[in-house]
Structure formats: C-alpha cells, structure tokens
Design a protein around this motif. Structure first.
Motif, PDB file in Angstrom:
ATOM      1  N   TYR A 102      83.081  15.243   5.635  1.00  0.00           N
ATOM      2  CA  TYR A 102      83.769  15.306   4.347  1.00  0.00           C
ATOM      3  C   TYR A 102      83.499  16.681   3.739  1.00  0.00           C
ATOM      4  O   TYR A 102      82.617  17.408   4.191  1.00  0.00           O
ATOM      5  N   ARG A 110      81.791  10.696  -3.986  1.00  0.00           N
ATOM      6  CA  ARG A 110      81.418   9.399  -3.402  1.00  0.00           C
ATOM      7  C   ARG A 110      80.070   8.925  -3.940  1.00  0.00           C
ATOM      8  O   ARG A 110      79.869   7.724  -4.162  1.00  0.00           O
ATOM      9  N   PHE A 120      86.142   1.850  -5.256  1.00  0.00           N
ATOM     10  CA  PHE A 120      86.585   2.999  -4.475  1.00  0.00           C
ATOM     11  C   PHE A 120      86.674   4.191  -5.415  1.00  0.00           C
ATOM     12  O   PHE A 120      86.621   4.040  -6.643  1.00  0.00           O
ATOM     13  N   VAL A 121      86.794   5.386  -4.830  1.00  0.00           N
ATOM     14  CA  VAL A 121      86.864   6.614  -5.622  1.00  0.00           C
ATOM     15  C   VAL A 121      88.219   7.261  -5.379  1.00  0.00           C
ATOM     16  O   VAL A 121      88.573   7.555  -4.231  1.00  0.00           O
ATOM     17  N   ALA A 123      90.838   9.838  -4.541  1.00  0.00           N
ATOM     18  CA  ALA A 123      90.643  11.076  -3.782  1.00  0.00           C
ATOM     19  C   ALA A 123      91.858  11.977  -3.936  1.00  0.00           C
ATOM     20  O   ALA A 123      92.965  11.613  -3.530  1.00  0.00           O
ATOM     21  N   ILE A 148      89.963   7.563   4.795  1.00  0.00           N
ATOM     22  CA  ILE A 148      90.439   7.854   3.432  1.00  0.00           C
ATOM     23  C   ILE A 148      91.842   7.257   3.306  1.00  0.00           C
ATOM     24  O   ILE A 148      92.854   7.961   3.430  1.00  0.00           O
ATOM     25  N   PHE A 163      88.332   7.264  -1.472  1.00  0.00           N
ATOM     26  CA  PHE A 163      87.038   7.400  -0.811  1.00  0.00           C
ATOM     27  C   PHE A 163      86.242   6.110  -0.971  1.00  0.00           C
ATOM     28  O   PHE A 163      86.305   5.455  -2.023  1.00  0.00           O
ATOM     29  N   SER A 164      85.454   5.778   0.035  1.00  0.00           N
ATOM     30  CA  SER A 164      84.493   4.694  -0.131  1.00  0.00           C
ATOM     31  C   SER A 164      83.279   5.236  -0.878  1.00  0.00           C
ATOM     32  O   SER A 164      82.805   6.339  -0.588  1.00  0.00           O
ATOM     33  N   PRO A 165      82.758   4.509  -1.876  1.00  0.00           N
ATOM     34  CA  PRO A 165      81.569   4.978  -2.587  1.00  0.00           C
ATOM     35  C   PRO A 165      80.336   4.894  -1.697  1.00  0.00           C
ATOM     36  O   PRO A 165      80.275   4.083  -0.774  1.00  0.00           O
ATOM     37  N   LEU A 166      79.362   5.735  -1.962  1.00  0.00           N
ATOM     38  CA  LEU A 166      78.125   5.752  -1.193  1.00  0.00           C
ATOM     39  C   LEU A 166      77.039   4.965  -1.922  1.00  0.00           C
ATOM     40  O   LEU A 166      76.738   5.250  -3.087  1.00  0.00           O
TER      41      LEU A 166
END
Length: 335
Positions: A102, A110, A120-121, A123, A148, A163-166
């Motif tokens: 990324y 994220r 989710f974020v 993007a 994504i 984006f998937s969050p971390l």
C-alpha cells in the motif's frame, strides 16, 4: 493507579503468540521503531506472524529474513540511504513471505480506520493502479476485487475504493518517555503511533526512559498515548537501535549498513541472530553488545536539547529496576 512495568522477556511471553497479527510503530531510521521487541519475538521463537508496519524498517527486515513473518502489509519497503531491505527482499523473492503493498497514506488511513472502529475506510488513493489490482494475498486474482473493492460515494455517485481498517492483535510501540502507569510522551516523528495505539487490541509500550508521574502532570497535553490504552510498559534504553530516538540517540549508521548486508543471505542472517539477538541476557549485556563507547557517541546528539524539559523527572535505572521487580505489579503508583 497500577504499576504496569514488566521485563522485556515477560512482555514477549505474555503478549505474543504464533500466528498473531503484530504491528510496531514507527518505521524509518528517524521513526523510533520498537526494534528490541522484534528481537524478543525471535528469542521466543515466534513464527507465522502477520506483520503490520506503516513503513519498512530494520525490524520488519529482520523478522522477514529470519522467517518469523510469513505475511506483511506495509507502505514504503526500503531503508532510505541504507538501500532496499535485503531480508525482506529475500523473503518475498523466495515465496516465504507475502507482502501486501500500500502507499504510506493508505497505511495511515487504515490505522485511523482501526482507531475509529470503522467498518471500512473510504479510499481516494491507490485506486486505478496495480496497488488496487494486485494482491499478494490472492496472487492469482487479477485484477483483485478484494484488496481495495470499488464502492459508490452515496453523495456524489462517484466510484471510489474501500480500505480494510487495521486492527492488529498486538502493537509494540516505542516511546521516548513513559511513567510506570503507561502514560507516554513521544519526541520526534510519530509515524501513526497515535492511531496505532487506538487501533491495536493490546498495546505494549517500550520506553527509552521512565519518568516520575510529576512529568505527566506537568505536560498532560503532550501525552500521546494514555495509560488506559496500555497493557504493559517495558523500560529498555536504546530500544530502537540501530534506528534513532530523537532527543535520546542518533541512528547507528554503521550498524544499519552492516545489518542490512548481513540479512542479504541465510548465513549472514544466522550469524546476525547469533551475535545481535541471542547474545544478551539482560539490559546491561544488551548495552554492552552495542558498545558503551558507541552508546556515548550516539547519545551525544544534536537533538539532545529536546529532552531538556523532562530531564528532572527521569528515574534512575536502579529505581526503575525496583519498580519492575516481580512483586511490583501489585504496587500502586502515586498519581
């Protein structure tokens, strides 16, 4: 307030396990990474780690070279003037590690999404490129639809990404100063350590110095990581070595080049682990391994003035050792 000071070895035992999703802050030579915790993961023979790094540093380089990490997500994957991370390169090229790529901004977003517990974020970066279309975790899927995925902005109708969050299982976060309760002050660049401390399920703070709670009362606005987020505090001077810790010590440029060269081969990695991971038994022998003359040289830093406002509250090593004694966890620290 509870005393959260524990030894590095105890932190490794309590807050790591095979297969965990592990994150560390920050990254680059000036980013003060908790590199000594990565060494401890190797000392405790952890494996199958899913590593989350805002940016590659020597810790990810080492974990990849040693085969401890089999998955990684990060932004920038080089070591600036030191060159490309040789251990990471070998692990990826051999197929031992899948590296999901990324941009730096994407990693920051994220981590913010994880901190805010978003599903989710949105993007607006990385989309329309191979950063979106190629996934190391699903290499046969091209273009990737899972890394994504495309979504529609409900307000404009424009197609963007998600984006998937971390939300790592454990984050070991290097800080400049912490009290025994876990309140931490960071000097220098943060590299999303603020967001990481909120995104991770468990946070272990690795501090170059322990301060009296009076320091926290004097500078409450500078506490970037409060105690309520922290599971444990580890006192370990030169925890970021060979990276730098602004106000404390400069980057060990000689060792940065030496380490990266060693990690370029299997034998070099084995020798490095023998000499710089498994060779010390406690903090004193760790500092002896670095070299007391080198420590004095690196500590004579042009950034030392950054520590001046806090020096009066820094606890001596013997007092920290007393607070880290096996029964010290039951003691209360005066607020």
């Amino acid at each position: 307030m509870p005393n959260k000071l524990i030894s590095l070895a105890e932190a490794g035992r309590r807050f790591s396990w095979d297969g965990m999703c592990y994150a560390s802050g920050a990254a680059l030579p000036v980013g003060s990474d908790a590199l000594v915790f990565g060494r401890e993961l190797l000392r405790q023979k952890r494996k199958d780690l899913h590593a989350i790094f805002h940016c590659c540093g020597q810790q990810l380089n080492l974990l990849a070279a040693a085969g401890a990490a089999t998955k990684a997500e990060c932004g920038f994957a080089a070591l600036e003037v030191v060159g490309f991370a040789n251990g990471l390169r070998r692990a990826v090229e051999s197929g031992r590690l899948a590296l999901e790529d990324y941009s730096n901004l994407a990693m920051a977003l994220r981590l913010l999404g994880g901190a805010l517990n978003w599903p989710f974020v949105p993007a607006t970066v990385n989309i329309g490129s191979d950063l979106q279309d190629r996934s190391a975790f699903a290499p046969d899927a091209y273009p990737s639809r899972e890394k994504i995925p495309a979504i529609t902005d409900p307000f404009s109708g424009k197609e963007i990404g998600a984006f998937s969050p971390l939300k790592p299982d454990v984050a070991a976060i290097h800080v400049t100063l912490a009290d025994a309760n876990g309140n931490a002050i960071l000097l220098g660049t943060e590299w999303s350590r603020f967001e990481l401390s909120r995104a991770a399920k468990r946070v272990v703070v690795i501090a170059d110095a322990i301060v009296d709670p009076g320091c926290i009362r004097q500078y409450p606005n500078l506490v970037r990581i409060p105690e309520l987020l922290v599971e444990a505090v580890v006192y370990w001077p030169f925890a970021a070595w060979p990276h730098s810790s602004p106000g404390m010590y400069d980057m060990d440029e000689e060792h940065m080049f030496f380490m990266n060269k060693a990690l370029a081969s299997e034998q070099g990695t084995a020798d490095y682990i023998r000499d710089f991971v498994e060779s010390y038994s406690d903090l004193d022998s760790y500092l002896d391994m670095i070299g007391r003359d080198k420590i004095a040289h690196l500590s004579d830093s042009v950034s030392s003035f950054l520590l001046d406002p806090y020096r009066r509250w820094i606890l001596p090593a013997d007092e920290v050792a007393r607070l880290t004694a096996p029964d010290a966890g039951s003691k209360e620290i005066a607020a």
